[in-house]
Design an enzyme around this catalytic site. Sequence first.
Site, PDB file in Angstrom:
ATOM      1  N   LYS A   1       0.826  -1.210   0.000  1.00 55.41           N
ATOM      2  CA  LYS A   1       0.000   0.000   0.000  1.00 55.41           C
ATOM      3  C   LYS A   1       0.859   1.259   0.000  1.00 55.41           C
ATOM      4  O   LYS A   1       0.535   2.251  -0.635  1.00 55.41           O
ATOM      5  CB  LYS A   1      -0.946  -0.016   1.198  1.00 55.41           C
ATOM      6  CG  LYS A   1      -2.035  -1.075   1.111  1.00 55.41           C
ATOM      7  CD  LYS A   1      -2.994  -1.004   2.292  1.00 55.41           C
ATOM      8  CE  LYS A   1      -4.102  -2.041   2.179  1.00 55.41           C
ATOM      9  NZ  LYS A   1      -5.046  -1.982   3.327  1.00 55.41           N
TER      10      LYS A   1
ATOM     11  N   ASP B   1       9.703   6.694   7.859  1.00 59.82           N
ATOM     12  CA  ASP B   1       9.238   6.151   9.123  1.00 59.82           C
ATOM     13  C   ASP B   1       8.157   7.090   9.611  1.00 59.82           C
ATOM     14  O   ASP B   1       8.320   8.315   9.578  1.00 59.82           O
ATOM     15  CB  ASP B   1      10.368   6.034  10.141  1.00 59.82           C
ATOM     16  CG  ASP B   1       9.961   5.184  11.339  1.00 59.82           C
ATOM     17  OD1 ASP B   1       9.215   4.206  11.145  1.00 59.82           O
ATOM     18  OD2 ASP B   1      10.381   5.493  12.468  1.00 59.82           O
TER      19      ASP B   1
ATOM     20  N   ASP C   1      -5.557   4.870  10.566  1.00 59.41           N
ATOM     21  CA  ASP C   1      -6.441   5.749   9.788  1.00 59.41           C
ATOM     22  C   ASP C   1      -7.908   5.699  10.227  1.00 59.41           C
ATOM     23  O   ASP C   1      -8.576   6.738  10.256  1.00 59.41           O
ATOM     24  CB  ASP C   1      -6.354   5.410   8.301  1.00 59.41           C
ATOM     25  CG  ASP C   1      -5.096   5.958   7.648  1.00 59.41           C
ATOM     26  OD1 ASP C   1      -4.438   6.832   8.236  1.00 59.41           O
ATOM     27  OD2 ASP C   1      -4.766   5.501   6.530  1.00 59.41           O
TER      28      ASP C   1
END
Length: 211
Positions: free
Chosen positions: A12, A74, A160
Amino acid sequence: MTRVLLATRNAKKLVELQRILDGVLGSQRIQLVGLADVPAYQEVPETGLTFGENALLKAREGVKWANLPTIADDSGLAVDALNGMPGVFSARWSGRHGDDRANLELVLAQIGDVPDEHRGAAFVCAAALVLPGGKEHLVDGRQTGRLLRAPRGEGGFGYDPIFLGDQQDRTNAELSPEEKDAVSHRGKALRALAKVIAKALPAESAGWTGR
């Protein structure tokens, strides 16, 4: 077209970065490849205490072993009520690296009794570009908001579904990929990095072809 390694096995992330780079540089400029597309090497542990340190560690290893310009990032979630944690431990907060659901549920449990007005949080991303010639570039991006009490949405990944950005009425997991790119910490960092790439790669790539 210049091949650039993104030091990740997260498909992704690969799709997300290619979409962002295409939007900034044009679709004929960069061919992004992931760790699954280059000869395997021992990946360096993420021992840095900051997002920037970890991004540079991973990007340096990619250049060392693949001899390609390497991008690494990161990123993670910094929760106000947890004194900025999980931070660099976001991907393994539950003890199992990459278990998004377990990580999310642990954070929700840890701030379960925190009132809504104190559930502030931010997504933070550091993105590094290291070139075979030795030059290094580091940028960052940040998205502020707050955490909901239950997940919403099927898109995105990680935290998310519980993150509601400032001035948003939908979580990051409810946004389209293009909407998320426009506001996310990673989108901001990678757009900044794409501008660096546009200047750095033409000058640096003439003397190597990768292997």
